[in-house]
Design a protein around this motif. Structure first.
Motif, short mmCIF file in Angstrom:
data_model
loop_
_atom_site.label_atom_id
_atom_site.label_comp_id
_atom_site.label_asym_id
_atom_site.label_seq_id
_atom_site.Cartn_x
_atom_site.Cartn_y
_atom_site.Cartn_z
N LYS A 1 -107.39 -30.16 35.67
CA LYS A 1 -106.79 -29.26 36.65
C LYS A 1 -105.35 -29.67 36.95
N ALA A 2 -104.55 -28.67 37.32
CA ALA A 2 -103.17 -28.90 37.73
C ALA A 2 -102.98 -28.28 39.10
N TYR A 3 -102.49 -29.08 40.05
CA TYR A 3 -102.34 -28.63 41.42
C TYR A 3 -100.85 -28.52 41.76
N ALA B 1 -108.04 -37.18 43.28
CA ALA B 1 -108.23 -37.02 41.84
C ALA B 1 -108.52 -38.34 41.15
N LEU B 2 -107.98 -39.44 41.66
CA LEU B 2 -108.26 -40.76 41.10
C LEU B 2 -109.69 -41.21 41.38
N PHE C 1 -101.23 -37.55 36.85
CA PHE C 1 -99.81 -37.56 36.51
C PHE C 1 -98.99 -36.86 37.59
N LEU C 2 -97.95 -37.53 38.08
CA LEU C 2 -97.02 -36.91 39.01
C LEU C 2 -96.03 -36.06 38.22
N SER C 3 -96.35 -34.79 38.12
CA SER C 3 -95.52 -33.85 37.38
C SER C 3 -94.57 -33.15 38.36
N SER C 4 -94.29 -31.89 38.14
CA SER C 4 -93.35 -31.15 38.97
C SER C 4 -93.69 -29.68 38.92
N VAL D 1 -100.48 -33.34 39.11
CA VAL D 1 -100.09 -33.03 40.49
C VAL D 1 -98.63 -32.58 40.43
N ARG D 2 -98.39 -31.34 40.83
CA ARG D 2 -97.07 -30.71 40.65
C ARG D 2 -96.44 -30.35 41.99
#
Length: 279
Positions: free
Chosen positions: A183-185, A174-175, A94-97, A128-129
């Motif tokens: 995990k969150a990067y 990650a894909l 997920f393209l987060s922030s 992915v932030r």
């Protein structure tokens, strides 16, 4: 694995598609306007809209690079419906922030809530932030092209903008690879630079000097609205971001190098990559 990339003609989604295609990985590219999509050879273009997830051909899709439908007031519901419409889905990147980590109003609530929906869906997930994108510097393109100058407020405002290709590189890993589930990067660029230093870096990348001229907040807002055509609320959002970095300097995060094993791309590199947009 059948990978679907949403927002496939966007800044990050486009980079994800290009990197997957370069690696020889079959990819489906979702876009609202398939006829206008310019994508690498061999990429399967899929027409559709994230605000109508029930209409998307999601059967057989096992992994997805997912954007939130940020233009919709029902983004969280759309994400939930998307996940519920993909019976074979096993992995979501997920393209987060980075706003999620600092709880910045506006972007924070939406991305936080979509993250929770994904986590509760039962699939493998990676968030992915990214923080500020280097691509945001294209707001300076008009005067760079015409006058080799940037006019902006807060000359000492410190940012650490990230190259879209770096965000995509983490997402692609990650894909395709195990070890990233849960995990969150948080991603920044490799350098924390003032606005003046950012302009100098862009000049180095372009091979010509670019000067900086300071504007007041009010002058900058008027310029963004009058000359760049931004709505008032968007101009205020961008200036608020700059003002925040003026009071709370951005810092470089280690996650990109930890994931990839090498440093991120510099702003000078980004400018060289975007010479056509800045010349």
């Amino acid at each position: 694995m059948t990978i679907l990339v949403t927002g496939a003609t966007g800044t990050v989604g486009g980079a994800v598609v290009r990197q997957l295609a370069a690696a020889g990985v079959p990819v489906k590219a979702l876009t609202r306007n398939p006829a206008r999509a310019v994508l690498p050879a061999g990429v399967e273009v899929v027409g559709g809209d994230l605000t109508r997830p029930g209409e998307l051909p999601l059967a057989g899709v096992t992994a997805v690079f997912l954007l939130a439908a940020i233009e919709s007031e029902d983004a969280v519901a759309h994400a939930e419906a998307f996940l519920g419409s993909a019976p074979d889905l096993r992995r979501v990147v997920f393209l987060s922030s980075s706003a999620v980590t600092v709880k910045r109003p506006g972007s924070y609530e939406l991305h936080h809530d979509v993250e929770r929906v994904i986590e509760e869906s039962g699939v493998e997930w990676t968030h992915v932030r990214p923080g500020e994108f280097m691509a945001n510097k294209l707001i300076w393109a008009r005067t760079i092209k015409a006058e080799n100058v940037v006019r902006a407020p807060f000359p000492e405002s410190v940012g650490a903008p990230v190259h879209e290709d770096d965000v995509a590189e983490v997402a692609v890993r990650a894909l395709l690879r195990d070890g990233h589930a849960g995990k969150a990067y948080t991603l920044s660029g490799p350098e924390a630079l003032t606005h003046v230093e950012q302009v100098a870096a862009i000049g180095r990348g372009l091979g010509r000097p670019i000067t900086f001229e300071r504007l007041t907040y009010g002058q900058a807002r008027a310029t963004l609205i009058r000359d760049e055509g931004l709505p008032y609320d968007v101009a205020e959002y961008l200036l608020g971001y700059m003002a925040q970095h003026n009071e709370e300097p951005a810092s470089v995060t280690p996650d990109f190098t930890a994931v990839t094993g090498h440093p991120g791309r510099t702003l000078a590199t980004w400018a060289a990559d975007h010479t056509a947009d800045l010349t």
